[in-house]
Design a protein around this motif. Structure first.
Motif, PDB file in Angstrom:
ATOM      1  N   PHE A  26       0.826  -1.203   0.000  1.00 31.69           N
ATOM      2  CA  PHE A  26       0.000   0.000   0.000  1.00 31.69           C
ATOM      3  C   PHE A  26       0.864   1.258   0.000  1.00 31.69           C
ATOM      4  O   PHE A  26       0.664   2.170  -0.800  1.00 31.69           O
ATOM      5  CB  PHE A  26      -0.950   0.005   1.200  1.00 31.69           C
ATOM      6  N   ASN A  27       1.823   1.321   0.903  1.00 36.87           N
ATOM      7  CA  ASN A  27       2.644   2.527   1.045  1.00 36.87           C
ATOM      8  C   ASN A  27       3.494   2.817  -0.189  1.00 36.87           C
ATOM      9  O   ASN A  27       3.840   3.968  -0.441  1.00 36.87           O
ATOM     10  CB  ASN A  27       3.515   2.441   2.300  1.00 36.87           C
ATOM     11  N   GLN A  28       3.813   1.794  -0.982  1.00 33.41           N
ATOM     12  CA  GLN A  28       4.544   2.020  -2.224  1.00 33.41           C
ATOM     13  C   GLN A  28       3.670   2.711  -3.263  1.00 33.41           C
ATOM     14  O   GLN A  28       4.179   3.353  -4.171  1.00 33.41           O
ATOM     15  CB  GLN A  28       5.035   0.696  -2.812  1.00 33.41           C
ATOM     16  N   ARG A  29       2.357   2.582  -3.126  1.00 36.44           N
ATOM     17  CA  ARG A  29       1.436   3.088  -4.137  1.00 36.44           C
ATOM     18  C   ARG A  29       0.686   4.354  -3.727  1.00 36.44           C
ATOM     19  O   ARG A  29       0.189   5.065  -4.578  1.00 36.44           O
ATOM     20  CB  ARG A  29       0.414   2.002  -4.476  1.00 36.44           C
ATOM     21  N   TYR A  30       0.609   4.608  -2.444  1.00 37.13           N
ATOM     22  CA  TYR A  30      -0.212   5.714  -1.951  1.00 37.13           C
ATOM     23  C   TYR A  30       0.627   6.974  -1.827  1.00 37.13           C
ATOM     24  O   TYR A  30       1.724   6.946  -1.288  1.00 37.13           O
ATOM     25  CB  TYR A  30      -0.803   5.342  -0.594  1.00 37.13           C
ATOM     26  N   TRP A  31       0.096   8.093  -2.305  1.00 37.17           N
ATOM     27  CA  TRP A  31       0.854   9.339  -2.300  1.00 37.17           C
ATOM     28  C   TRP A  31       0.636  10.146  -1.037  1.00 37.17           C
ATOM     29  O   TRP A  31       1.350  11.090  -0.775  1.00 37.17           O
ATOM     30  CB  TRP A  31       0.475  10.178  -3.498  1.00 37.17           C
ATOM     31  N   GLY A  32      -0.348   9.787  -0.252  1.00 37.23           N
ATOM     32  CA  GLY A  32      -0.611  10.509   0.980  1.00 37.23           C
ATOM     33  C   GLY A  32       0.232   9.960   2.122  1.00 37.23           C
ATOM     34  O   GLY A  32       1.262   9.324   1.922  1.00 37.23           O
ATOM     35  N   LYS A  33      -0.254  10.205   3.326  1.00 37.78           N
ATOM     36  CA  LYS A  33       0.443   9.736   4.515  1.00 37.78           C
ATOM     37  C   LYS A  33       0.443   8.210   4.551  1.00 37.78           C
ATOM     38  O   LYS A  33      -0.590   7.572   4.359  1.00 37.78           O
ATOM     39  CB  LYS A  33      -0.247  10.293   5.762  1.00 37.78           C
ATOM     40  N   PRO A 105       8.379   1.881 -11.839  1.00 38.40           N
ATOM     41  CA  PRO A 105       8.127   1.061 -10.648  1.00 38.40           C
ATOM     42  C   PRO A 105       7.326   1.863  -9.612  1.00 38.40           C
ATOM     43  O   PRO A 105       7.378   3.099  -9.596  1.00 38.40           O
ATOM     44  CB  PRO A 105       9.529   0.747 -10.112  1.00 38.40           C
ATOM     45  N   ALA A 106       6.611   1.188  -8.752  1.00 39.85           N
ATOM     46  CA  ALA A 106       5.709   1.833  -7.797  1.00 39.85           C
ATOM     47  C   ALA A 106       6.411   2.890  -6.947  1.00 39.85           C
ATOM     48  O   ALA A 106       5.861   3.971  -6.729  1.00 39.85           O
ATOM     49  CB  ALA A 106       5.046   0.785  -6.909  1.00 39.85           C
ATOM     50  N   GLU A 107       7.624   2.605  -6.473  1.00 39.91           N
ATOM     51  CA  GLU A 107       8.300   3.579  -5.605  1.00 39.91           C
ATOM     52  C   GLU A 107       8.683   4.847  -6.385  1.00 39.91           C
ATOM     53  O   GLU A 107       8.661   5.943  -5.828  1.00 39.91           O
ATOM     54  CB  GLU A 107       9.522   2.967  -4.914  1.00 39.91           C
ATOM     55  N   LYS A 108       8.988   4.710  -7.669  1.00 36.72           N
ATOM     56  CA  LYS A 108       9.304   5.879  -8.495  1.00 36.72           C
ATOM     57  C   LYS A 108       8.036   6.683  -8.790  1.00 36.72           C
ATOM     58  O   LYS A 108       8.056   7.907  -8.809  1.00 36.72           O
ATOM     59  CB  LYS A 108       9.965   5.472  -9.813  1.00 36.72           C
ATOM     60  N   ARG A 109       6.901   5.988  -9.024  1.00 34.32           N
ATOM     61  CA  ARG A 109       5.634   6.687  -9.233  1.00 34.32           C
ATOM     62  C   ARG A 109       5.273   7.495  -8.001  1.00 34.32           C
ATOM     63  O   ARG A 109       4.796   8.617  -8.099  1.00 34.32           O
ATOM     64  CB  ARG A 109       4.513   5.704  -9.572  1.00 34.32           C
ATOM     65  N   LYS A 110       5.511   6.923  -6.829  1.00 33.87           N
ATOM     66  CA  LYS A 110       5.211   7.639  -5.591  1.00 33.87           C
ATOM     67  C   LYS A 110       6.067   8.903  -5.496  1.00 33.87           C
ATOM     68  O   LYS A 110       5.565   9.980  -5.157  1.00 33.87           O
ATOM     69  CB  LYS A 110       5.442   6.735  -4.381  1.00 33.87           C
ATOM     70  N   MET A 111       7.335   8.788  -5.835  1.00 37.23           N
ATOM     71  CA  MET A 111       8.240   9.927  -5.774  1.00 37.23           C
ATOM     72  C   MET A 111       7.804  11.020  -6.757  1.00 37.23           C
ATOM     73  O   MET A 111       7.737  12.200  -6.404  1.00 37.23           O
ATOM     74  CB  MET A 111       9.669   9.472  -6.099  1.00 37.23           C
ATOM     75  N   VAL A 112       7.500  10.636  -7.992  1.00 42.35           N
ATOM     76  CA  VAL A 112       7.058  11.607  -8.996  1.00 42.35           C
ATOM     77  C   VAL A 112       5.751  12.258  -8.547  1.00 42.35           C
ATOM     78  O   VAL A 112       5.564  13.466  -8.691  1.00 42.35           O
ATOM     79  CB  VAL A 112       6.902  10.937 -10.377  1.00 42.35           C
ATOM     80  N   GLY A 113       4.850  11.464  -7.987  1.00 42.71           N
ATOM     81  CA  GLY A 113       3.587  12.010  -7.501  1.00 42.71           C
ATOM     82  C   GLY A 113       3.795  13.059  -6.423  1.00 42.71           C
ATOM     83  O   GLY A 113       3.121  14.093  -6.417  1.00 42.71           O
ATOM     84  N   GLU A 114       4.720  12.805  -5.520  1.00 45.36           N
ATOM     85  CA  GLU A 114       5.005  13.768  -4.460  1.00 45.36           C
ATOM     86  C   GLU A 114       5.546  15.075  -5.044  1.00 45.36           C
ATOM     87  O   GLU A 114       5.206  16.165  -4.576  1.00 45.36           O
ATOM     88  CB  GLU A 114       5.984  13.167  -3.454  1.00 45.36           C
TER      89      GLU A 114
END
Length: 126
Positions: A26-33, A105-114
């Motif tokens: 979940f945390n790899q995919r979610y952009w919030g807290k 990858p999911a962790e990179k998507r999260k970073m870009v989203g942030e």
């Protein structure tokens, strides 16, 4: 009943029914807290149901309909109809950006989203 559907979806995709798995995926995919191990455990054991935005992330991760995950009912075509609606007016360049983003990858998507959210917040403040 939410927890039973969550467990079913996890099993169908080969995931172990463990809170640590939910927390990590979940945390790899979610952009919030990020969620805690305890929150994941409560979801898995039926002690809590996630908010709608978090439910959406779970559904996308497990490739199930969010309405089914929450309520146990299927709405035919609802996810596809929503996707058609938001991308109908995209230019080819915008579509390419989204496709490239989704291939990360999911962790990179999260970073870009942030980063995108930070730009959006800065824009609203100016």
């Amino acid at each position: 009943m939410f927890s039973l559907r969550l467990q079913e979806a996890m099993q169908n995709h080969g995931y172990e029914l463990r809170p640590i798995v939910i927390e990590r995926e979940f945390n790899q995919r979610y952009w919030g807290k990020s969620i805690s191990f305890q929150a994941a455990r409560r979801w898995l054991h039926g002690e809590a149901v996630p908010t709608q935005d978090r439910l959406q992330v779970l559904a996308e991760w497990l490739n199930v309909d969010p309405h089914w995950l929450r309520f146990g009912e299927k709405l035919s075509g609802s996810v596809q109809q929503q996707r058609k609606r938001w991308d109908a007016n995209m230019t080819p360049q915008e579509r390419q950006v989204v496709e490239t983003f989704m291939s990360l990858p999911a962790e990179k998507r999260k970073m870009v989203g942030e980063i995108v959210f930070a730009f959006a917040q800065a824009q609203t403040k100016s």
